[in-house]
Scaffold this active site. Structure first.
Site: not given
Ligand code: BGC
Length: 450
Positions: A78, A122, A167, A292, A294, A352
């Site tokens: 991607r 992006h 995002e 995405n 995290y 992501e």
């Molecule tokens: C984004 C990336 C970024 C990653 C880590 C996401 O918010 O799509 O571009 O590097 O998180 O922060």
């Protein structure tokens, strides 16, 4: 032998990057400047004065980078297109050399059996369009749809997966509300307009796809689940506002055709009444949604934290990444199952997921040991599996990121890569996490626990 981890046939194992973070050569071969080119060259905006001028030099080394993907055994890659490489002024004139770069990359991927997955936006808006108001100008919906159409016509015969935006929350929160990301505005009144035009533009590009494309198109949201710090009513209300602001502000207009009521509380006077007919544009049928993920946030009421009146509570005794994010894999399960509850049984991809941890210097010929990143990956892959078992229609997973790259205004210091990049020499070295992920892919998930 019974398999502990079963993934659906055809589950796409991938890795992700984005244009400004890896390409370098931002003005090469007739490209126009993007807002990130400008922002990165504005004194004081970037950690250590870092810029994307060279980044991973991927624009020139893309063939070598496809070899890294092959070594991982990736099924899909991607990446995003820098709009102003293709249309230097953002609209009108096409720059053939810019378009050709992406065509060559796509061909190289296909030659190696790797399925391309393209994100059209992006964050690197053409600077020429920012000069015309950028995401604050309603015309951007057709500027974006025209650009998207150029890409579909050039590459849809070879690219099975497209996303409109990556995002949008980050664009609005960082770019228009807090000013930490390009274009660096801090204006409560602009933020809702940017939101609305982003989602109108996404809808317009999806409409263009129905006319010109034959494969699949979706949109990518970052979802960070919010958990209340206590069951006091004011903490619960703060948590609802935080969730509406970060997670529903974008997915709701795209998938439900409305905004959640909490946004009027968050933005107050700055929240306009949007014309009802706009929602016919924002809400277009999508073929999939990319998520995405995290981290999560635990939220409490805080009257001074404006505009949300909500603040995150740091969780003691838990592992945090170098970007300060709690490692919390259960949040990914909750995100995927929660998404299905609210928006229905859509095909989903984790587009992501990854972590920045300090990496020690690499010795020549040695593998870089990154046990915390391996652990993060392992836990989140197990979470992905758990969500599938719970019935989520999850079609693939993309690790962020293929290699260390420019972490936006945090510069090169925050390393998310499976491959380590020495930015002085451009040497790529596999981390242990790359080898772990390669074994997961090779075993179609079975090696998650090994
Ligand atoms: C984004 C990336 C970024 C990653 C880590 C996401 O918010 O799509 O571009 O590097 O998180 O922060």
């Amino acid at each position: 032998m019974t398999r502990r981890y079963r993934f659906p046939d055809g589950f796409l194992w991938g890795a992700a990057t984005s244009a400004y973070q890896i390409e370098g050569s931002p003005l090469a071969d007739g490209a126009g400047p993007s807002i990130w080119q400008r922002f990165a060259h504005t004194p004081g905006m970037m950690a250590d004065g870092d810029t994307g001028d060279v980044a991973c030099d991927h624009y020139r080394r893309y063939r070598d980078d496809v070899q890294l993907m092959r070594a991982l055994g990736l099924k899909s890659y991607r990446f995003s297109v820098n709009w102003s490489r293709v249309l230097p002024e953002g609209t009108g004139r096409i720059n053939p050399k810019g378009l050709d770069f992406y065509a060559r990359l796509v061909d190289e991927l296909l030659e190696h059996g790797i399925t391309p997955n393209i994100t059209l936006f992006h964050w690197d808006l053409p600077a020429a369009l920012d000069d015309r108001g950028g995401w604050l100008n309603r015309d951007i919906a057709h500027w974006f749809a025209d650009y998207a159409e150029t890409m579909f016509k050039a590459l849809d015969d070879r690219v099975p997966y497209w996303s409109t935006l990556n995002e949008p929350w980050v664009v609005v929160d960082g770019g228009y509300l807090h000013g930490t990301l390009a274009p660096g505005h801090r204006n409560l009144y602009e933020a809702p307009l940017a939101t609305h035009n982003l989602m109108r533009a996404s809808g317009a590009a999806i409409q263009a796809y129905r006319a010109h494309g034959r494969n699949q198109i979706g949109v990518v949201f970052n979802i960070e689940p919010k958990y209340a710090a206590s069951d006091r009513e004011e903490d619960l209300a703060a948590t609802r506002r935080a969730h509406a602001y970060m997670n529903q502000q974008f997915a709701d207009p795209a998938l439900l055709g409305s905004y959640p009521p909490e946004l009027a509380e968050v933005y107050g006077d700055a929240w306009p009444d949007f014309p009802e007919e706009d929602f016919r544009l924002t809400r277009q049928p999508v073929d999939f949604v990319g998520i995405n993920y995290y981290t999560r946030a635990v939220v409490r009421h805080d009257a001074t934290a404006l505009p949300l009146r909500a603040a995150p509570v740091r969780q003691p005794q838990r592992t945090h990444t170098e970007t300060g994010w709690e490692v919390y894999a259960q949040g990914l399960v909750d995100t995927l199952t929660g998404f299905r509850e609210r928006y229905g049984d859509l095909p989903l991809y984790v587009t992501e997921n990854g972590s920045a941890f300090y990496d020690p210097p690499v010795a020549e010929g040695a593998v870089l040991e990154d046990p915390l990143r391996v652990d993060y990956l392992r836990k989140h892959l197990a979470a992905v599996h758990q969500a599938i078992e719970a019935g989520v229609n999850l079609k693939g997973y993309y690790a962020w990121s293929l290699m260390d790259n420019l972490e936006w205004s945090l510069g090169f210091a925050k390393r998310f890569g499976l491959y380590h990049v020495d930015f002085a020499t451009q040497k790529r070295t596999p981390k242990r996490s790359a080898m772990f992920y390669a074994s997961v892919i090779e075993s179609h998930g079975e090696a998650i626990d090994e």
